[in-house]
Design an enzyme around this catalytic site. Sequence first.
Site, PDB file in Angstrom:
ATOM      1  N   GLY A   1       0.827  -1.212   0.000  1.00 10.44           N
ATOM      2  CA  GLY A   1       0.000   0.000   0.000  1.00 10.44           C
ATOM      3  C   GLY A   1       0.857   1.256   0.000  1.00 10.44           C
ATOM      4  O   GLY A   1       1.943   1.304  -0.592  1.00 10.44           O
ATOM      5  N   SER A   2       0.395   2.285   0.703  1.00 10.33           N
ATOM      6  CA  SER A   2       0.991   3.620   0.579  1.00 10.33           C
ATOM      7  C   SER A   2       2.396   3.763   1.153  1.00 10.33           C
ATOM      8  O   SER A   2       3.082   4.749   0.853  1.00 10.33           O
ATOM      9  CB  SER A   2       0.068   4.662   1.228  1.00 10.33           C
ATOM     10  OG  SER A   2      -1.134   4.764   0.490  1.00 10.33           O
ATOM     11  N   THR A   3       2.857   2.825   1.989  1.00 13.36           N
ATOM     12  CA  THR A   3       4.264   2.903   2.421  1.00 13.36           C
ATOM     13  C   THR A   3       5.186   2.751   1.215  1.00 13.36           C
ATOM     14  O   THR A   3       6.320   3.242   1.224  1.00 13.36           O
ATOM     15  CB  THR A   3       4.596   1.818   3.470  1.00 13.36           C
ATOM     16  OG1 THR A   3       4.140   0.542   2.994  1.00 13.36           O
ATOM     17  CG2 THR A   3       3.942   2.130   4.802  1.00 13.36           C
ATOM     18  N   PHE A   4       4.676   2.102   0.146  1.00 14.54           N
ATOM     19  CA  PHE A   4       5.487   1.932  -1.058  1.00 14.54           C
ATOM     20  C   PHE A   4       5.663   3.259  -1.803  1.00 14.54           C
ATOM     21  O   PHE A   4       6.555   3.387  -2.651  1.00 14.54           O
ATOM     22  CB  PHE A   4       4.843   0.900  -1.988  1.00 14.54           C
ATOM     23  CG  PHE A   4       5.694   0.545  -3.174  1.00 14.54           C
ATOM     24  CD1 PHE A   4       6.737  -0.359  -3.053  1.00 14.54           C
ATOM     25  CD2 PHE A   4       5.477   1.145  -4.415  1.00 14.54           C
ATOM     26  CE1 PHE A   4       7.541  -0.666  -4.132  1.00 14.54           C
ATOM     27  CE2 PHE A   4       6.269   0.832  -5.507  1.00 14.54           C
ATOM     28  CZ  PHE A   4       7.307  -0.072  -5.366  1.00 14.54           C
ATOM     29  N   LYS A   5       4.847   4.248  -1.491  1.00 14.73           N
ATOM     30  CA  LYS A   5       4.980   5.552  -2.151  1.00 14.73           C
ATOM     31  C   LYS A   5       6.343   6.179  -1.891  1.00 14.73           C
ATOM     32  O   LYS A   5       6.798   7.048  -2.643  1.00 14.73           O
ATOM     33  CB  LYS A   5       3.852   6.484  -1.701  1.00 14.73           C
ATOM     34  CG  LYS A   5       2.482   6.057  -2.235  1.00 14.73           C
ATOM     35  CD  LYS A   5       1.345   6.876  -1.632  1.00 14.73           C
ATOM     36  CE  LYS A   5      -0.006   6.404  -2.186  1.00 14.73           C
ATOM     37  NZ  LYS A   5      -1.159   7.041  -1.538  1.00 14.73           N
TER      38      LYS A   5
END
Length: 583
Positions: free
Chosen positions: A306-310
Amino acid sequence: MRKNKTYHKKKIVLIFFLCAVCLLGLIGRLVYLMVFRSDYYSEKADELHERERDIKAARGQILDVNNKVLAANRTVCTISVIHSQITEPEKVIEMLVKELGISRETAQKRVEKRSSIERVKTNVDKEIGDRIRSYGYDGVKVDEDFKRYYPYGDLASKVLGFTGSDNQGILGLEVKYNEILEGTNGKILTVTDARGIELDGAGESRMEPIAGCDLRISLDISIQEYCQQAAEKVMEEKEADSVSILLMNPQNGEVYACVNVPEFDLNDPFTLNTGQSTQGLGEKELQDLRNQMWRNECINDTYEPGSTFKIITMSAGLEEGVVSLEDGFSCCGYKVVEDRRIHCHKRAGHGAETFVQGVQNSCNPVFIEVGLRLGVKNFCSYFRKFGLMDKTGIDLPGEASAIMHKEEKIGQVELATMSFGQSFQITPIRLAATVSALINGGRQIIPHFGVEILDADGNSNEILRYDTDKTVLSEETSKTVREVLETVVSEGSGKNAYIEGYSIGGKTATSQTLPRSANRYISSFLGFAPAEEPIVLGLCIVRNPQGVYYGGTICAPVMRDIFENVFPYLGIQKEETTDRIRE
């Protein structure tokens, strides 16, 4: 007549010749056996009159970074019987039943079995072994052995692992470092007569065992305890399936804590930690449940980050120069890619925003745009460069690999969803290791537990090295990434992790598991401090929380509480002011 005599003479000569050849062959064979093979047959003859028993070597201890013992040994006994030496079989049977708690049928079977030595029971308490020895019965042997003991019970169970009945490592560090920990067994040699009875005058010869080396690891038991308590608390409050917490040094890869609750009792590792009845379960079903219980979800399991991959998409975009901090974006609540409308988590949209604000808001359309600007080829190139297709090399068995689209199968829609951390899977340790490299100046690290090998006297035998010279990101971009992520905590979606006086960088995430229709979520938060020069990175993952499931609401406060306790312990001091990027 003369012909007959000649024939008989030839026959006699032939017989004599054959006898001579046979005799010479026998003499040759005898010389060969007595001269050239004498050592071999002498050894075989000795073996017929010698009985050998192992003396188990003490297994090396596992110590935390402050030399607190995490895995130790307890003295136990192995009880054996030798049929040919037993003079009072009925008394021996009664004694074994009484002291070992076994059935009479089992005891009788062992006593009456005609073998050189028959093992009755292992891992017997030393107190019981001493009592059995005090009976003084002929043919009963009590040999001291070692059983693994874990003073902290279920703490770090999926990291430490455990040993089997033979004291060999089965799981975790116990199996990874088995050759270092196991030591070398000794021997007890006794001489017997042809009936197998020990000769009184011959005595015993011993080859003493060599204890295994100790292993000192980076895990800090105080930090591990606090992280486990925090994980158990949030798991209970949110009625979650499981919770994982990783705490490590992003500069060198040393892991301070690795929690996966529910953990299991290392001193009773075959009993399920769910408390469920095992009645009616087949052996395969039972073993499958045990295997699931033993899994280290930080290492062995993959998930959509999810958004930690951003953080990765941002690093690649800034490094490649396809986006700058001042770039403007507009979020109406979704972005159309080909024929697909891909939504932001804020359905009403964020409106006009800069790139920094897009990161603070964790805005999907902003990151979709960055991913599309990079393109499939560049995106996959950075994915590989940052090590996401490789295992980290952590010193635990069973590390899983990333589950990723083949590059030629990635279209614009797949690229869009990958840019904000969906449609592929990685392990938590892989995410933590990659982000460590992106915030430490761009140096790739190898996460690890093993630090030092010590001999039995506590002297250092070897310092374990995990050096890597690979650079995956420029220092300039790494510095920018740290600064932007600091604003996520101080001003953006990660504000629930903010602690006054500390500069903390981080990113929240909420991902939906497959199938999407099941409405099951994984909430997470990745944070690090100090933001200027990080020495600690933490990742908290809560699987299938009930009720509110947002990472910023659930996981950020967990990491804040951990950081509040760990920062002073690690010597991270409060600051008067912190420099922040502002729009």
